[in-house]
Design a protein around this motif. Structure first.
Motif, PDB file in Angstrom:
ATOM      1  N   LYS A   1       0.831  -1.217   0.000  1.00  0.00           N
ATOM      2  CA  LYS A   1       0.000   0.000   0.000  1.00  0.00           C
ATOM      3  C   LYS A   1       0.861   1.261   0.000  1.00  0.00           C
ATOM      4  O   LYS A   1       0.588   2.215  -0.732  1.00  0.00           O
ATOM      5  CB  LYS A   1      -0.931   0.000   1.210  1.00  0.00           C
ATOM      6  CG  LYS A   1      -1.754   1.256   1.312  1.00  0.00           C
ATOM      7  CD  LYS A   1      -2.590   1.297   2.580  1.00  0.00           C
ATOM      8  CE  LYS A   1      -3.406   2.568   2.564  1.00  0.00           C
ATOM      9  NZ  LYS A   1      -3.453   3.230   3.821  1.00  0.00           N
ATOM     10  N   GLU A   2       1.907   1.290   0.795  1.00  0.00           N
ATOM     11  CA  GLU A   2       2.753   2.484   0.906  1.00  0.00           C
ATOM     12  C   GLU A   2       3.471   2.812  -0.400  1.00  0.00           C
ATOM     13  O   GLU A   2       3.821   3.963  -0.641  1.00  0.00           O
ATOM     14  CB  GLU A   2       3.753   2.326   2.053  1.00  0.00           C
ATOM     15  CG  GLU A   2       3.093   2.200   3.415  1.00  0.00           C
ATOM     16  CD  GLU A   2       2.137   3.348   3.723  1.00  0.00           C
ATOM     17  OE1 GLU A   2       2.503   4.517   3.509  1.00  0.00           O
ATOM     18  OE2 GLU A   2       0.996   3.064   4.158  1.00  0.00           O
ATOM     19  N   TRP A   3       3.713   1.801  -1.234  1.00  0.00           N
ATOM     20  CA  TRP A   3       4.367   2.046  -2.521  1.00  0.00           C
ATOM     21  C   TRP A   3       3.515   2.963  -3.401  1.00  0.00           C
ATOM     22  O   TRP A   3       4.026   3.603  -4.313  1.00  0.00           O
ATOM     23  CB  TRP A   3       4.610   0.731  -3.251  1.00  0.00           C
ATOM     24  CG  TRP A   3       5.685  -0.123  -2.651  1.00  0.00           C
ATOM     25  CD1 TRP A   3       6.329   0.075  -1.466  1.00  0.00           C
ATOM     26  CD2 TRP A   3       6.224  -1.308  -3.206  1.00  0.00           C
ATOM     27  NE1 TRP A   3       7.236  -0.929  -1.253  1.00  0.00           N
ATOM     28  CE2 TRP A   3       7.200  -1.796  -2.302  1.00  0.00           C
ATOM     29  CE3 TRP A   3       5.975  -2.021  -4.369  1.00  0.00           C
ATOM     30  CZ2 TRP A   3       7.930  -2.948  -2.542  1.00  0.00           C
ATOM     31  CZ3 TRP A   3       6.703  -3.169  -4.605  1.00  0.00           C
ATOM     32  CH2 TRP A   3       7.675  -3.630  -3.703  1.00  0.00           C
TER      33      TRP A   3
ATOM     34  N   PHE B   1       7.509   4.264  -3.369  1.00  0.00           N
ATOM     35  CA  PHE B   1       7.909   3.255  -4.351  1.00  0.00           C
ATOM     36  C   PHE B   1       9.420   3.056  -4.241  1.00  0.00           C
ATOM     37  O   PHE B   1      10.167   4.027  -4.117  1.00  0.00           O
ATOM     38  CB  PHE B   1       7.505   3.674  -5.769  1.00  0.00           C
ATOM     39  CG  PHE B   1       7.629   2.563  -6.768  1.00  0.00           C
ATOM     40  CD1 PHE B   1       6.689   1.551  -6.797  1.00  0.00           C
ATOM     41  CD2 PHE B   1       8.698   2.517  -7.649  1.00  0.00           C
ATOM     42  CE1 PHE B   1       6.799   0.508  -7.705  1.00  0.00           C
ATOM     43  CE2 PHE B   1       8.820   1.477  -8.563  1.00  0.00           C
ATOM     44  CZ  PHE B   1       7.865   0.465  -8.590  1.00  0.00           C
ATOM     45  N   PRO B   2       9.908   1.806  -4.263  1.00  0.00           N
ATOM     46  CA  PRO B   2      11.327   1.552  -3.989  1.00  0.00           C
ATOM     47  C   PRO B   2      12.320   2.011  -5.065  1.00  0.00           C
ATOM     48  O   PRO B   2      13.515   1.964  -4.834  1.00  0.00           O
ATOM     49  CB  PRO B   2      11.383   0.036  -3.802  1.00  0.00           C
ATOM     50  CG  PRO B   2      10.165  -0.498  -4.441  1.00  0.00           C
ATOM     51  CD  PRO B   2       9.136   0.580  -4.388  1.00  0.00           C
ATOM     52  N   LEU B   3      11.849   2.445  -6.212  1.00  0.00           N
ATOM     53  CA  LEU B   3      12.740   2.961  -7.256  1.00  0.00           C
ATOM     54  C   LEU B   3      12.392   4.412  -7.558  1.00  0.00           C
ATOM     55  O   LEU B   3      11.212   4.767  -7.620  1.00  0.00           O
ATOM     56  CB  LEU B   3      12.576   2.160  -8.556  1.00  0.00           C
ATOM     57  CG  LEU B   3      13.143   0.763  -8.619  1.00  0.00           C
ATOM     58  CD1 LEU B   3      12.770   0.106  -9.941  1.00  0.00           C
ATOM     59  CD2 LEU B   3      14.654   0.783  -8.461  1.00  0.00           C
ATOM     60  N   PRO B   4      13.392   5.259  -7.813  1.00  0.00           N
ATOM     61  CA  PRO B   4      13.082   6.636  -8.219  1.00  0.00           C
ATOM     62  C   PRO B   4      12.511   6.667  -9.635  1.00  0.00           C
ATOM     63  O   PRO B   4      12.755   5.768 -10.446  1.00  0.00           O
ATOM     64  CB  PRO B   4      14.434   7.346  -8.148  1.00  0.00           C
ATOM     65  CG  PRO B   4      15.458   6.271  -8.210  1.00  0.00           C
ATOM     66  CD  PRO B   4      14.818   5.017  -7.669  1.00  0.00           C
ATOM     67  N   LEU B   5      11.749   7.704  -9.924  1.00  0.00           N
ATOM     68  CA  LEU B   5      11.096   7.853 -11.228  1.00  0.00           C
ATOM     69  C   LEU B   5      12.093   7.742 -12.378  1.00  0.00           C
ATOM     70  O   LEU B   5      11.806   7.091 -13.383  1.00  0.00           O
ATOM     71  CB  LEU B   5      10.341   9.186 -11.295  1.00  0.00           C
ATOM     72  CG  LEU B   5       9.669   9.503 -12.642  1.00  0.00           C
ATOM     73  CD1 LEU B   5       8.649   8.431 -13.012  1.00  0.00           C
ATOM     74  CD2 LEU B   5       9.016  10.878 -12.574  1.00  0.00           C
TER      75      LEU B   5
END
Length: 184
Positions: free
Chosen positions: A90-92, A97-101
């Motif tokens: 849910k937090e992603w 999200f674990p990767l930057p844009l």
């Protein structure tokens, strides 16, 4: 936008694979139709409108559920008001999200692809939103004479899940997962 981006394969009278075969990821989404509702499992990259394709296949109201909250499976969630995701991811969807844009964009562009002409990488964003429903192992979706059960299969991601679909006399179909899963 989207008709030429997606390919559709009819698996049976009530099941469709909607795929993004023009992208190196070749993301596959599944539309499962019951008598009262439809369930769209994953929405792909979000570079084209998967909702228009799904609505051409069914007139039923569509619920969306993600197998996991990676960018290539939730991109099209932006076309739907309501969606479900496993509670651990849910937090992603709210900025964690674990990767930057920039890493996601680089990954999006890294391999073979023929994007729709309307797609603009500079405007691409990782989907963010508030899920209507948080999923747990054993939860289910009743589509009207068709039951779909969530099976938590962590590994590829913490909240990865497969779905077990009751197909009546034909038994069950298990949505593909990145690792082998056996159900008895």
């Amino acid at each position: 936008m989207g008709k030429n981006w997606f390919t559709v394969e009819r698996i049976d009278a009530d099941t469709f694979a909607i795929s993004e075969e023009k992208h190196w990821e070749e993301t596959h989404c599944y539309l499962l139709c019951g008598r009262e509702r439809a369930l769209l499992i994953d929405t792909g990259l979000g570079v084209a409108n998967i909702r228009t394709v799904a609505e051409e296949l069914t007139f039923l109201p569509i619920t969306v559920a993600a197998t996991h909250a990676h960018w290539d499976h939730i991109g099209g969630h932006k076309y739907f008001a309501e969606f479900a995701v496993h509670e651990t991811e849910k937090e992603w969807l709210s900025g964690s999200f674990p990767l930057p844009l920039e890493a996601v964009k680089k990954n999006l562009l890294r391999g073979r692809c023929s994007f729709p002409k309307e797609f603009d990488i500079d405007r691409y964003e990782i989907f963010q939103g508030e899920p209507k429903r948080l999923l747990h192992d054993g939860d289910s979706f009743e589509l009207g004479n068709r039951l779909v059960e969530v099976v938590h299969t962590p590994g590829h991601s913490p909240g990865h899940q497969a779905v077990e679909v009751d197909t009546g006399s034909d038994g069950h179909i298990l949505d593909t997962t990145p690792q082998e899963v056996e159900l008895s």
